[in-house]
Structure formats: C-alpha cells, structure tokens
Design a protein around this motif. Structure first.
Motif, PDB file in Angstrom:
ATOM      1  N   ALA A  35       0.761  -1.132  -0.131  1.00 31.99           N
ATOM      2  CA  ALA A  35      -0.270  -0.003  -0.021  1.00 31.99           C
ATOM      3  C   ALA A  35       0.805   1.391   0.217  1.00 31.99           C
ATOM      4  O   ALA A  35       2.014   1.279   0.449  1.00 31.99           O
ATOM      5  N   ILE A  69      -7.051   2.170   2.974  1.00 33.98           N
ATOM      6  CA  ILE A  69      -6.565   1.218   3.995  1.00 33.98           C
ATOM      7  C   ILE A  69      -6.512   2.013   5.154  1.00 33.98           C
ATOM      8  O   ILE A  69      -5.515   2.846   5.221  1.00 33.98           O
ATOM      9  N   GLY A  79      -4.549   0.676  -1.463  1.00 36.63           N
ATOM     10  CA  GLY A  79      -3.952  -0.161  -2.311  1.00 36.63           C
ATOM     11  C   GLY A  79      -5.015  -0.485  -3.734  1.00 36.63           C
ATOM     12  O   GLY A  79      -6.109   0.210  -3.855  1.00 36.63           O
ATOM     13  N   HIS A  92     -13.957  -5.100  -0.821  1.00 37.13           N
ATOM     14  CA  HIS A  92     -12.590  -5.796  -0.405  1.00 37.13           C
ATOM     15  C   HIS A  92     -12.910  -6.689   0.603  1.00 37.13           C
ATOM     16  O   HIS A  92     -13.124  -5.931   1.949  1.00 37.13           O
ATOM     17  N   HIS A  94     -10.642  -8.818   2.052  1.00 33.96           N
ATOM     18  CA  HIS A  94      -9.297  -9.344   2.497  1.00 33.96           C
ATOM     19  C   HIS A  94      -8.764  -8.679   3.561  1.00 33.96           C
ATOM     20  O   HIS A  94      -9.155  -7.641   3.965  1.00 33.96           O
ATOM     21  N   HIS A  96      -5.360  -6.948   5.575  1.00 36.95           N
ATOM     22  CA  HIS A  96      -4.334  -5.959   5.290  1.00 36.95           C
ATOM     23  C   HIS A  96      -3.623  -6.368   6.291  1.00 36.95           C
ATOM     24  O   HIS A  96      -3.615  -6.217   7.598  1.00 36.95           O
ATOM     25  N   CYS A 107      -1.869  -5.879   0.852  1.00 34.18           N
ATOM     26  CA  CYS A 107      -3.130  -6.692   0.971  1.00 34.18           C
ATOM     27  C   CYS A 107      -3.005  -8.040   0.688  1.00 34.18           C
ATOM     28  O   CYS A 107      -2.077  -8.501  -0.222  1.00 34.18           O
ATOM     29  N   ASP A 109      -4.759 -10.830  -0.357  1.00 33.52           N
ATOM     30  CA  ASP A 109      -6.000 -11.000  -1.092  1.00 33.52           C
ATOM     31  C   ASP A 109      -6.554 -12.392  -1.012  1.00 33.52           C
ATOM     32  O   ASP A 109      -7.846 -12.325  -0.944  1.00 33.52           O
ATOM     33  N   ASN A 128     -13.071  -3.487   7.824  1.00 38.26           N
ATOM     34  CA  ASN A 128     -11.490  -3.536   7.622  1.00 38.26           C
ATOM     35  C   ASN A 128     -10.833  -4.081   8.530  1.00 38.26           C
ATOM     36  O   ASN A 128     -11.206  -3.895   9.759  1.00 38.26           O
TER      37      ASN A 128
END
Length: 139
Positions: A35, A69, A79, A92, A94, A96, A107, A109, A128
């Motif tokens: 990021a 992020i 990102g 998103h 996923h 971090h 990330c 993923d 998040n």
C-alpha cells in the motif's frame, strides 16, 4: 509500451481522462506490492504538487481503481483494487497486513476477513481488518 497501453485502458475503462500524472501514479501502484500513501507519491513524483496528487488519489478512489486502507497512525494508505470493484462499491473482503519492522502494508487478497454481525437496525457498509506483525522480508 504494453504496460503504458494497459494503464491507458484502465483509466479509460474507469472513465478517467488519461494524464501524465494519472498514468505515472497508476504505474507506480502497479509496480509496488504494498500500500502507498500520498507521502510516498510526493517522494516519487516531485514534479506534481500535493493538490494534484490528492486529486489523483481521490479520482482513483471514486472510480474504483484504489481502495483506502485505514491505519492506526492516521495516515491514509491506498491499495489497488481488482476487477470486483466499481465506482459505487468497493468489494474488499481481505486482510491487510502491517509489518511492525518496515511499516509496509500489504493486501493479503487470499486471506478473507471473518464475517461480522451487528445488532438489528445496524447496517455494515465496510469491514476493515489490519493484522500487525512481521512480514516475510523482515522476519
């Protein structure tokens, strides 16, 4: 040259005018696996002022090219999005990962955020998850 054409196509696909700044910033994100913050961009592209870079980041956020992020230092990092994002919805799910040694955020993923539940009457708009630790390069 192929990379340049690809970046132009990405910008056009997201209905953004192709400019040198947008092409350079998009290329920088595509070539980095971590990021990036506005400060990272300012250090890389001194030819562009803060406002130009800020507007570029916001246009990328609004169009679905980047996602924001959050982090505990209050400095926004960004990102690259994947094909699953659109201007009206970032998808998103996923994790971090923030390295405590080098400070980079990546990330992950393929690592999915656990499903969150909230009481009736609440609506989740974004989830998040940042995991702190030591990355493979610093370990």
């Amino acid at each position: 040259m192929e990379n340049e054409e690809y970046m132009k196509n990405v910008l056009k696909l997201h209905k953004l005018r192709v400019t040198d700044c947008r092409s350079n910033v998009l290329g920088f994100f595509m070539n980095n696996k971590t990021a990036l913050s506005q400060g990272d961009l300012e250090g890389q592209f001194p030819q562009y002022d803060r406002v130009t870079l800020y507007r570029t980041l916001n246009s990328f956020l609004d169009s679905g090219i980047l996602h924001k992020i959050p982090n505990s230092q209050g400095v926004a990092t960004y990102g690259l999005c994947h094909e699953t994002c659109s201007p009206d919805h970032h998808k998103h799910n996923h994790i971090h990962f923030k390295c405590n040694e080098c400070g980079q955020i990546q990330c992950l993923d393929d690592k999915i955020v656990p499903v969150a539940s909230v009481p009736e009457g609440y609506r989740i708009e974004a989830v998040n998850m940042i995991v702190d630790g030591v990355c493979a390069n610093c370990a």
